[in-house]
Design a protein around this motif. Structure first.
Motif, PDB file in Angstrom:
ATOM      1  N   LEU A 585      29.663  50.319  43.671  1.00 51.13           N
ATOM      2  CA  LEU A 585      30.630  49.609  42.829  1.00 51.13           C
ATOM      3  C   LEU A 585      31.974  49.495  43.549  1.00 51.13           C
ATOM      4  O   LEU A 585      32.619  48.436  43.516  1.00 51.13           O
ATOM      5  CB  LEU A 585      30.795  50.332  41.487  1.00 51.13           C
ATOM      6  CG  LEU A 585      31.851  49.768  40.533  1.00 51.13           C
ATOM      7  CD1 LEU A 585      31.546  48.318  40.161  1.00 51.13           C
ATOM      8  CD2 LEU A 585      31.954  50.643  39.261  1.00 51.13           C
ATOM      9  N   VAL A 586      32.393  50.568  44.209  1.00 55.18           N
ATOM     10  CA  VAL A 586      33.634  50.532  44.992  1.00 55.18           C
ATOM     11  C   VAL A 586      33.528  49.483  46.102  1.00 55.18           C
ATOM     12  O   VAL A 586      34.468  48.696  46.347  1.00 55.18           O
ATOM     13  CB  VAL A 586      33.949  51.923  45.578  1.00 55.18           C
ATOM     14  CG1 VAL A 586      35.098  51.842  46.583  1.00 55.18           C
ATOM     15  CG2 VAL A 586      34.288  52.902  44.463  1.00 55.18           C
ATOM     16  N   GLU A 587      32.387  49.469  46.778  1.00 58.58           N
ATOM     17  CA  GLU A 587      32.185  48.484  47.849  1.00 58.58           C
ATOM     18  C   GLU A 587      32.257  47.054  47.303  1.00 58.58           C
ATOM     19  O   GLU A 587      32.845  46.157  47.930  1.00 58.58           O
ATOM     20  CB  GLU A 587      30.841  48.726  48.527  1.00 58.58           C
ATOM     21  CG  GLU A 587      30.764  50.046  49.281  1.00 58.58           C
ATOM     22  CD  GLU A 587      29.363  50.370  49.774  1.00 58.58           C
ATOM     23  OE1 GLU A 587      28.424  49.638  49.404  1.00 58.58           O
ATOM     24  OE2 GLU A 587      29.202  51.363  50.501  1.00 58.58           O
ATOM     25  N   ALA A 588      31.659  46.838  46.137  1.00 59.45           N
ATOM     26  CA  ALA A 588      31.680  45.504  45.529  1.00 59.45           C
ATOM     27  C   ALA A 588      33.096  45.087  45.171  1.00 59.45           C
ATOM     28  O   ALA A 588      33.519  43.947  45.440  1.00 59.45           O
ATOM     29  CB  ALA A 588      30.790  45.494  44.287  1.00 59.45           C
ATOM     30  N   VAL A 589      33.852  45.998  44.554  1.00 56.67           N
ATOM     31  CA  VAL A 589      35.225  45.683  44.151  1.00 56.67           C
ATOM     32  C   VAL A 589      36.088  45.363  45.371  1.00 56.67           C
ATOM     33  O   VAL A 589      36.932  44.451  45.340  1.00 56.67           O
ATOM     34  CB  VAL A 589      35.815  46.861  43.343  1.00 56.67           C
ATOM     35  CG1 VAL A 589      37.319  46.691  43.157  1.00 56.67           C
ATOM     36  CG2 VAL A 589      35.118  46.968  41.991  1.00 56.67           C
ATOM     37  N   SER A 590      35.868  46.100  46.456  1.00 58.99           N
ATOM     38  CA  SER A 590      36.684  45.877  47.657  1.00 58.99           C
ATOM     39  C   SER A 590      36.475  44.474  48.239  1.00 58.99           C
ATOM     40  O   SER A 590      37.347  43.950  48.935  1.00 58.99           O
ATOM     41  CB  SER A 590      36.367  46.944  48.713  1.00 58.99           C
ATOM     42  OG  SER A 590      35.063  46.750  49.250  1.00 58.99           O
ATOM     43  N   SER A 591      35.316  43.858  47.925  1.00 61.49           N
ATOM     44  CA  SER A 591      35.012  42.537  48.483  1.00 61.49           C
ATOM     45  C   SER A 591      35.488  41.392  47.611  1.00 61.49           C
ATOM     46  O   SER A 591      35.381  40.225  48.005  1.00 61.49           O
ATOM     47  CB  SER A 591      33.495  42.408  48.711  1.00 61.49           C
ATOM     48  OG  SER A 591      32.803  42.346  47.473  1.00 61.49           O
ATOM     49  N   VAL A 592      36.008  41.692  46.413  1.00 60.10           N
ATOM     50  CA  VAL A 592      36.510  40.657  45.507  1.00 60.10           C
ATOM     51  C   VAL A 592      38.032  40.649  45.590  1.00 60.10           C
ATOM     52  O   VAL A 592      38.688  41.624  45.208  1.00 60.10           O
ATOM     53  CB  VAL A 592      36.046  40.894  44.061  1.00 60.10           C
ATOM     54  CG1 VAL A 592      36.587  39.796  43.134  1.00 60.10           C
ATOM     55  CG2 VAL A 592      34.528  40.933  43.981  1.00 60.10           C
ATOM     56  N   GLU A 593      38.583  39.576  46.053  1.00 57.32           N
ATOM     57  CA  GLU A 593      40.018  39.485  46.308  1.00 57.32           C
ATOM     58  C   GLU A 593      40.833  39.738  45.040  1.00 57.32           C
ATOM     59  O   GLU A 593      40.553  39.181  43.969  1.00 57.32           O
ATOM     60  CB  GLU A 593      40.359  38.102  46.867  1.00 57.32           C
ATOM     61  CG  GLU A 593      41.802  37.966  47.308  1.00 57.32           C
ATOM     62  CD  GLU A 593      42.067  36.595  47.908  1.00 57.32           C
ATOM     63  OE1 GLU A 593      43.229  36.331  48.262  1.00 57.32           O
ATOM     64  OE2 GLU A 593      41.119  35.796  48.010  1.00 57.32           O
ATOM     65  N   ASP A 594      41.839  40.617  45.181  1.00 55.41           N
ATOM     66  CA  ASP A 594      42.814  40.934  44.125  1.00 55.41           C
ATOM     67  C   ASP A 594      42.233  41.720  42.939  1.00 55.41           C
ATOM     68  O   ASP A 594      42.974  42.060  42.006  1.00 55.41           O
ATOM     69  CB  ASP A 594      43.479  39.661  43.588  1.00 55.41           C
ATOM     70  CG  ASP A 594      44.307  38.944  44.638  1.00 55.41           C
ATOM     71  OD1 ASP A 594      44.817  39.640  45.546  1.00 55.41           O
ATOM     72  OD2 ASP A 594      44.405  37.711  44.573  1.00 55.41           O
ATOM     73  N   LEU A 595      40.920  41.976  42.946  1.00 56.08           N
ATOM     74  CA  LEU A 595      40.307  42.705  41.819  1.00 56.08           C
ATOM     75  C   LEU A 595      40.653  44.190  41.885  1.00 56.08           C
ATOM     76  O   LEU A 595      40.545  44.815  42.942  1.00 56.08           O
ATOM     77  CB  LEU A 595      38.781  42.533  41.838  1.00 56.08           C
ATOM     78  CG  LEU A 595      38.008  43.309  40.766  1.00 56.08           C
ATOM     79  CD1 LEU A 595      38.357  42.819  39.364  1.00 56.08           C
ATOM     80  CD2 LEU A 595      36.496  43.189  41.011  1.00 56.08           C
ATOM     81  N   HIS A 596      41.061  44.744  40.741  1.00 59.26           N
ATOM     82  CA  HIS A 596      41.311  46.188  40.620  1.00 59.26           C
ATOM     83  C   HIS A 596      40.218  46.810  39.746  1.00 59.26           C
ATOM     84  O   HIS A 596      39.666  46.148  38.851  1.00 59.26           O
ATOM     85  CB  HIS A 596      42.680  46.446  39.992  1.00 59.26           C
ATOM     86  CG  HIS A 596      43.819  46.211  40.937  1.00 59.26           C
ATOM     87  ND1 HIS A 596      44.629  47.223  41.401  1.00 59.26           N
ATOM     88  CD2 HIS A 596      44.274  45.062  41.516  1.00 59.26           C
ATOM     89  CE1 HIS A 596      45.547  46.716  42.210  1.00 59.26           C
ATOM     90  NE2 HIS A 596      45.353  45.395  42.292  1.00 59.26           N
ATOM     91  N   LEU A 597      39.941  48.092  40.014  1.00 58.30           N
ATOM     92  CA  LEU A 597      38.941  48.843  39.242  1.00 58.30           C
ATOM     93  C   LEU A 597      39.582  50.103  38.681  1.00 58.30           C
ATOM     94  O   LEU A 597      40.094  50.931  39.445  1.00 58.30           O
ATOM     95  CB  LEU A 597      37.744  49.213  40.117  1.00 58.30           C
ATOM     96  CG  LEU A 597      36.700  50.152  39.483  1.00 58.30           C
ATOM     97  CD1 LEU A 597      35.971  49.452  38.334  1.00 58.30           C
ATOM     98  CD2 LEU A 597      35.687  50.634  40.540  1.00 58.30           C
ATOM     99  N   ALA A 598      39.562  50.261  37.368  1.00 56.47           N
ATOM    100  CA  ALA A 598      40.015  51.489  36.712  1.00 56.47           C
ATOM    101  C   ALA A 598      38.784  52.329  36.378  1.00 56.47           C
ATOM    102  O   ALA A 598      37.831  51.822  35.770  1.00 56.47           O
ATOM    103  CB  ALA A 598      40.800  51.162  35.447  1.00 56.47           C
ATOM    104  N   VAL A 599      38.801  53.591  36.786  1.00 54.75           N
ATOM    105  CA  VAL A 599      37.666  54.490  36.577  1.00 54.75           C
ATOM    106  C   VAL A 599      38.134  55.652  35.709  1.00 54.75           C
ATOM    107  O   VAL A 599      39.023  56.421  36.107  1.00 54.75           O
ATOM    108  CB  VAL A 599      37.116  55.021  37.922  1.00 54.75           C
ATOM    109  CG1 VAL A 599      35.955  55.975  37.681  1.00 54.75           C
ATOM    110  CG2 VAL A 599      36.698  53.860  38.816  1.00 54.75           C
ATOM    111  N   GLN A 600      37.540  55.786  34.523  1.00 51.50           N
ATOM    112  CA  GLN A 600      37.901  56.868  33.602  1.00 51.50           C
ATOM    113  C   GLN A 600      36.692  57.766  33.394  1.00 51.50           C
ATOM    114  O   GLN A 600      35.694  57.360  32.793  1.00 51.50           O
ATOM    115  CB  GLN A 600      38.387  56.285  32.272  1.00 51.50           C
ATOM    116  CG  GLN A 600      39.675  55.495  32.430  1.00 51.50           C
ATOM    117  CD  GLN A 600      40.182  54.917  31.125  1.00 51.50           C
ATOM    118  OE1 GLN A 600      39.411  54.652  30.196  1.00 51.50           O
ATOM    119  NE2 GLN A 600      41.485  54.706  31.032  1.00 51.50           N
TER     120      GLN A 600
END
Length: 752
Positions: A585-600
């Motif tokens: 999931l981290v790898e996927a997010v890193s490949s989408v420009e400007d996308l942030h991921l919040a993990v709780q």
């Protein structure tokens, strides 16, 4: 209200019962084959003159029927499931309440076919049954061959008369150690074994003195035995003692001894324990319902003279141990054996039954007690919390038995139900299998003991790891069993690499649990179908969904992260554990420009996620926020653009997952990007509220999230549909009603 009682008027226990009910305003008529104790009034003695037993019995039935016509009772109550209950059953009056005393269902039926027939006939015609112990109630149900409607109501002890605090005003210190035996002088009670054990102990400890209360057919033989053993100077036979005199004797004595071959929850035992005496008791199922050996008293094999003598000597030589056991015994009776509380429940049963004039209508309600078992600490188990709260609000008496952690209270009340933490999480590795098995057994035993103390009518097991304790608790309490499969437990065990032996063990446990359960629950339709295929029994579905909550616009999530409203933001809420595909999931997010991921959430995958984000240069866009309280998750979710549900295909349990967060995202009005698995596809694709991906492929994950982020109009429509579904279908208000309907059906079973 009028009650006609059929029972042995010579016994103190019946005298106490009648006296209690009269003080509560009942008009009571006692019909008995024996002469009454002096304190009992309004007793009709049926001593028919015929010398022919058959004619005498018929005459008693005819006389009872005449008394019923004249007295016109609201309730017929037979004390003792043998002759008295048979006599009452043949009178043909309803409602009929039968109270099992112990030996009437535990011993008599095995003595002859006639005895068994009498008991079975009476029990099958009873509208309701009470018993003085769970073992007696279980035996009654086995004899009747059906789930008799009934419950445990013990006589209990009068805590004002038998006051443990009076031990401070006991006889002066003489150095003697006083023992008391107060059971009837009949073969069942092994008073002769107590005398012989006392003689053995006296030879080593001359300070011992034995006080024998009661009478019976063996009284004369027992006095001769004391002479033969040479202990008559150290033994006092008191005969029958009234309660105040017996209470004085208990207050002045040190050790109570009762070692019958069969017993229920004997009043004598409870009174002695209430008086704060250290007790030496028979190791019987009914006694173990009250006493744990070495903790609350000393248990010995019934009638075993050597073991009785050993126990007497041990306690005689240890004053502090006697006092400790006496305090514990008193605490147990105060908590569970208070006569006033037991009679309150008997009063309720009388009033609930009194309106019945047909057997079909006699269904005492009361508050059905439920023992829920779960191997979590109940700090974040939303399903158990919701189910327990819903049932408690509907009038059920719910106790959740769970695990503990340092810093958590041993007991608390919330949402109308009680939480009891009885054991800590296991710390032993499976690399030490024997120690691990021992630890698991101890944990299961603590769960069993606590569940048994609840005296439940229903035992509700959450997941298969609670079944070993839950099945035993249900069996011992004569309770109904609910199995609630949150997980596909076998597949979870296999996925953790536990090996063939463990998998085979849990397969057998779950198979027995499913076969013996009265109600089977699970969390979604996909799992229900799989479990039915596996075990051949249908499972009811109660979805793991939140209550209806308002959408909030506080901006809390973005405020804490320092992100503007136009920054695309995906949210993952849940455990950071293996099998979730979180590094991908981290790898996927890193490949989408400007996308942030919040993990709780927290867990072992937090470090690999952080490391991978750093390597990919995405640390500033992957925000590991740690654990957040469950009650705040909805507010946080309302601030994201997309909710992520990701599981890897490591087991069937993952493949058929239906997690809380799926429905939590719907409640927050979030479109969902999820693994393309059956349990998730039904909602995400079936309801058109998101996009699916292959959890093993980071590019597939990225594509699904991007498809939602890059099409704001479609995303807003999905968000609207998600919220509408949450309000109209996927919410706890709806699912809790399903649970309550299922429990109402179960309640009918519990009352039959």
């Amino acid at each position: 209200m009028k009650v006609l009682i059929v029972g042995p008027a010579r016994l103190t226990a019946l005298e106490q019962w009648v006296s209690e009910m009269k003080t509560r305003g009942y008009e009571v008529l006692v019909v008995s084959p024996d002469a009454p104790r002096p304190a009992l009034r309004d007793v009709t003695v049926t001593s028919e003159a015929s010398s022919i037993p058959y004619l005498r019995f018929v005459a008693r039935i005819l006389r009872l029927r005449r008394l019923i016509r004249e007295f016109r009772p609201d309730l017929l109550h037979a004390h003792g499931a043998l002759n008295n209950a048979l006599w009452a059953a043949l009178a043909g009056f309803h409602p009929l309440l039968v109270t099992c005393w112990g030996s009437d269902v535990l011993v008599a039926p095995a003595s002859s076919r006639l005895m068994r027939w009498k008991v079975v006939y009476a029990l099958r015609r009873a509208d309701y049954v009470t018993a003085t112990s769970r073992s007696a109630l279980r035996a009654a149900r086995e004899l009747a061959g059906r789930q008799l409607p009934g419950e445990v109501i013990s006589w209990g002890a009068d805590l004002e008369v038998y006051d443990g605090g009076r031990r401070d005003r006991r006889r002066g210190e003489s150095g003697e150690v006083w023992l008391v035996s107060s059971r009837m002088h009949e073969p069942l009670y092994n008073v002769d074994a107590i005398l012989r054990a006392f003689a053995h102990a006296l030879a080593e400890e001359p300070r011992l003195r034995l006080h024998v209360a009661g009478r019976g057919s063996q009284t004369e033989a027992l006095t001769h035995l004391a002479d033969e053993l040479g202990v008559s100077d150290h033994v006092t036979f008191h005969g029958f003692l009234d309660q105040p005199v017996l209470a004085d004797l208990y207050a002045a004595s040190d050790i109570y001894v009762s070692v019958p071959s069969s017993d229920a929850s004997a009043v004598s035992n409870l009174e002695a324990m209430a008086a704060g005496m250290a007790a030496v008791l028979s190791d019987l199922p009914s006694v173990r319902e009250w006493v744990e050996d070495g903790v609350d008293g000393v248990l010995v094999p019934a009638g075993n003279e050597a073991r009785i003598a050993e126990a007497l000597l041990t306690l005689a030589g240890g004053r502090r141990e006697r006092e400790r056991l006496g305090r514990r015994a008193r605490e147990i009776v105060v908590a569970r054996g208070d006569r006033a509380k037991q009679m309150d429940r008997a009063d309720e049963v009388y009033r609930e039954l009194s309106g019945c004039r047909s057997r079909a209508g006699c269904r005492p309600m009361g508050r059905i007690r439920i023992a829920m078992l779960v191997f979590t600490d109940m700090t974040a188990d939303s399903r158990v919390d919701r189910e327990a709260s819903a049932l408690a609000r509907s009038g059920y008496d719910v106790t959740v038995v769970c695990l503990g952690r340092p810093g958590l209270p041993a007991e608390e009340t919330r949402g109308g139900f009680r939480v009891v933490r009885v054991s800590r999480f296991g710390s032993t590795s499976w690399r030490r299998p024997l120690a691990k098995v021992r630890e698991s057994r101890e944990r299961s035993s603590s769960f069993l003991r606590t569940a048994r103390e609840v005296e439940p009518r229903v035992v509700h097991c959450h997941d298969a790891d609670t079944l070993p304790a839950g099945m035993r608790a249900a069996r011992q309490a004569g309770a109904l069993l609910v199995y609630d499969a949150h997980e596909l437990f076998l597949d979870l065990v296999a996925a953790k690499g536990r090996g063939r032996v463990q998998t085979a063990y849990w397969r057998q446990v779950e198979r027995r649990g499913v076969a013996g359960a009265d109600l089977l629950l699970t969390v979604n339709e996909a799992r229900a179908r799989l479990l039915e295929e596996r075990y051949g029994r249908p499972f009811e579905v109660v979805l793991n969904v939140p209550p209806v909550e308002p959408q909030v616009t506080t901006g809390r999530l973005r405020c804490e992260l320092g992100l503007a409203e136009d920054v695309p933001l995906a949210l993952y809420q849940g455990g950071l554990i293996p099998g979730r595909g979180l590094v991908r999931l981290v790898e996927a997010v890193s490949s989408v420009e400007d996308l942030h991921l919040a993990v709780q959430g927290d867990g072992s995958e937090a470090v690999p996620m952080r490391d991978r984000a750093r390597v990919l240069g995405a640390s500033h866009r992957v925000h590991l926020m740690g654990h957040r309280p469950p009650e705040t998750l909805q507010e946080y979710a309302c601030g994201a653009d997309v909710g992520v549900v990701i599981y890897e295909s490591t087991s069937l349990n993952n493949l058929y997952a239906a997690p809380n967060k799926l429905y939590g995202y719907l409640m927050a009005g979030l479109p969902i990007a999820s693994s393309e698995f059956p349990g998730l596809r039904e909602v995400v694709a079936g309801e058109r509220v998101g996009a699916l991906f292959d959890p093993g492929d980071p590019s597939s994950i990225a594509s699904a999230i991007r498809s939602l982020i890059d099409h704001p109009e479609e995303r807003r429509e999905m968000a609207r549909r998600a919220r509408e579904l949450a309000e109209t279908r996927y919410n706890w208000d709806i699912e809790s009603r399903k649970l309550l309907v299922l429990y109402e059906r179960l309640g009918e079973e519990a009352r039959r």
